[in-house]
Write a protein that holds these residues in place. Structure first.
Motif, PDB file in Angstrom:
ATOM      1  N   GLU A 100       0.878  -1.238  -0.216  1.00  0.00           N
ATOM      2  CA  GLU A 100       0.596   0.033  -0.616  1.00  0.00           C
ATOM      3  C   GLU A 100       0.929   1.114   0.068  1.00  0.00           C
ATOM      4  N   SER A 101       2.028   1.343   0.294  1.00  0.00           N
ATOM      5  CA  SER A 101       3.173   2.281  -0.391  1.00  0.00           C
ATOM      6  C   SER A 101       4.873   1.712  -0.476  1.00  0.00           C
ATOM      7  N   PRO A 102       5.133   3.104  -0.979  1.00  0.00           N
ATOM      8  CA  PRO A 102       6.040   2.931  -1.380  1.00  0.00           C
ATOM      9  C   PRO A 102       7.480   2.198  -0.154  1.00  0.00           C
ATOM     10  N   GLU A 103       7.157   2.231   0.799  1.00  0.00           N
ATOM     11  CA  GLU A 103       8.368   2.360   2.395  1.00  0.00           C
ATOM     12  C   GLU A 103       8.278   0.907   2.533  1.00  0.00           C
ATOM     13  N   THR A 104       7.157   0.068   1.719  1.00  0.00           N
ATOM     14  CA  THR A 104       7.584  -1.447   1.785  1.00  0.00           C
ATOM     15  C   THR A 104       8.698  -2.080   0.694  1.00  0.00           C
ATOM     16  N   ILE A 105       8.620  -1.378   0.149  1.00  0.00           N
ATOM     17  CA  ILE A 105       9.262  -2.093  -1.306  1.00  0.00           C
ATOM     18  C   ILE A 105      10.518  -1.414  -0.622  1.00  0.00           C
ATOM     19  N   ARG A 106      10.688  -0.676  -0.323  1.00  0.00           N
ATOM     20  CA  ARG A 106      12.531   0.092   0.264  1.00  0.00           C
ATOM     21  C   ARG A 106      12.887  -0.959   1.290  1.00  0.00           C
ATOM     22  N   GLN A 107      12.044  -0.606   2.364  1.00  0.00           N
ATOM     23  CA  GLN A 107      12.316  -1.663   3.144  1.00  0.00           C
ATOM     24  C   GLN A 107      12.830  -3.248   3.007  1.00  0.00           C
ATOM     25  N   ILE A 139       3.680   3.262  -5.731  1.00  0.00           N
ATOM     26  CA  ILE A 139       4.058   2.437  -5.341  1.00  0.00           C
ATOM     27  C   ILE A 139       4.803   1.835  -6.594  1.00  0.00           C
ATOM     28  N   ALA A 140       4.926   1.861  -7.411  1.00  0.00           N
ATOM     29  CA  ALA A 140       6.029   1.884  -9.173  1.00  0.00           C
ATOM     30  C   ALA A 140       6.713   2.060  -9.406  1.00  0.00           C
ATOM     31  N   GLY A 141       7.077   3.638  -9.046  1.00  0.00           N
ATOM     32  CA  GLY A 141       8.536   4.950  -8.625  1.00  0.00           C
ATOM     33  C   GLY A 141       8.808   3.927  -7.615  1.00  0.00           C
ATOM     34  N   MET A 179      -2.825   0.144 -14.394  1.00  0.00           N
ATOM     35  CA  MET A 179      -1.865   0.176 -15.807  1.00  0.00           C
ATOM     36  C   MET A 179      -1.241   1.194 -15.940  1.00  0.00           C
ATOM     37  N   LEU A 180      -1.814   2.562 -15.700  1.00  0.00           N
ATOM     38  CA  LEU A 180      -1.040   3.394 -16.082  1.00  0.00           C
ATOM     39  C   LEU A 180       0.452   3.173 -15.170  1.00  0.00           C
ATOM     40  N   ALA A 181       0.203   3.097 -14.219  1.00  0.00           N
ATOM     41  CA  ALA A 181       1.058   3.020 -13.289  1.00  0.00           C
ATOM     42  C   ALA A 181       2.731   2.610 -13.283  1.00  0.00           C
ATOM     43  N   ALA A 182       1.603   0.911 -14.038  1.00  0.00           N
ATOM     44  CA  ALA A 182       2.940   0.087 -14.772  1.00  0.00           C
ATOM     45  C   ALA A 182       3.672   0.915 -16.150  1.00  0.00           C
TER      46      ALA A 182
END
Length: 293
Positions: A100-107, A139-141, A179-182
């Motif tokens: 739900e947030s970019p922080e998860t990906i960074r972790q 999230i995508a970026g 789709m747009l974000a990806a």
């Protein structure tokens, strides 16, 4: 990271707790497998599932199939250990649930780097909650290791309190946002599962809709759907022939100093050639993968 021409027409979920399924996955004609430690595995089997998946990947034998491992969330008792174990494995990607947030990906990226994940391993995200839809762009970026989105339409429908209709109109905005974000960040994106295994017409319709929307392929819950998904998301021979024809015509026109060319009464510009080259590259990759399997 640009989206590759790697085939992702059919990507099958397989429970990591089922050793026979892990073995069967080596011979199935799916383009990819999602080896699952999350939803498909009971709490008392999660450690076993993790160990069996890592052992199966160490053994190899999955050929050209793209292997993702869906781990448990970092906020669960198993999530951190899942990520550590998979980061050390031969998997192609770690698939994170309910992002739900970019922080998860960074972790997760930090854990992967600390554990020495191989340089080609990527992070994929399950997009399956309303907040994920609203944060799809961020999230995508989130990180250079991002590889793609997997739509979790079952959980999304539950949270939206919407119906699973044939045309999926209640969730079309959500699919479009992802789709747009990806595509804005050059990520791959896979459509959600079709739950009614007896509804072959409905599955074919969903695949056609997914391809028309731009999805790279379909996630599946049973091997019986692989062949239909492979057909639906593969370029037809007529499409490949047309693509090669306009590429050749445009190259000839360019050599003569012309920016556009008319082929069979249709105006062909560079943008059409870009799409044609992508389609031919996908067809070539499918042919190579079929020969390797």
């Amino acid at each position: 990271m640009a989206v590759s021409a790697r085939p992702r027409r059919s990507v099958l979920y397989m429970p990591g707790s089922n050793a026979r399924a892990l073995e069967k996955g080596r011979s199935l004609p799916a383009d990819g497998l999602i080896l699952d430690i999350e939803d498909a595995v009971a709490p008392d089997s999660k450690v076993t599932a993790r160990e069996q998946i890592v052992a199966a990947l160490d053994e190899g034998g999955y050929g050209p199939r793209e292997i993702q491992v869906r781990v448990n969330g970092l906020n669960t008792p198993w999530g951190y250990d899942d990520v550590v174990a998979v980061a050390k494995s031969r998997a192609d990607a770690i698939l994170l649930p309910k992002v739900e947030s970019p922080e998860t990906i960074r972790q997760v990226a930090a854990i992967m780097q600390a554990e020495g994940a191989h340089e080609d391993m990527r992070i994929w995200c399950m997009m399956e909650t309303p907040l994920a839809m609203l944060n799809a762009r961020d999230i995508a970026g989130a990180h250079p290791l991002m590889g793609g989105f997997v739509m979790g339409t079952s959980d999304l429908a539950k949270d939206l309190n919407c119906a699973h209709t044939r045309d999926r109109l209640p969730m079309i905005t959500s699919l479009g946002l992802c789709m747009l974000a990806a595509r804005a960040f050059d990520l791959a994106i896979l459509d959600g599962v079709h739950l009614d295994l007896s509804d072959e017409d409905g599955f074919a319709h969903a695949c056609q809709q997914g391809r028309e929307m731009g999805f790279d392929g379909k996630t599946l819950i049973h091997p019986k759907a692989i062949a239909a998904a492979n057909r639906a998301f593969a370029p037809a021979e007529s499409e490949i022939a047309w693509a090669r024809k306009i590429i050749a015509a445009h190259e000839e026109a360019t050599a003569q100093g012309q920016g556009v060319v008319v082929v069979d009464g249709k105006l062909i510009e560079n943008l059409h050639v870009v799409t044609a080259r992508r389609l031919v590259a996908l067809a070539d990759s499918i042919a190579v993968m079929s020969a390797q399997d």
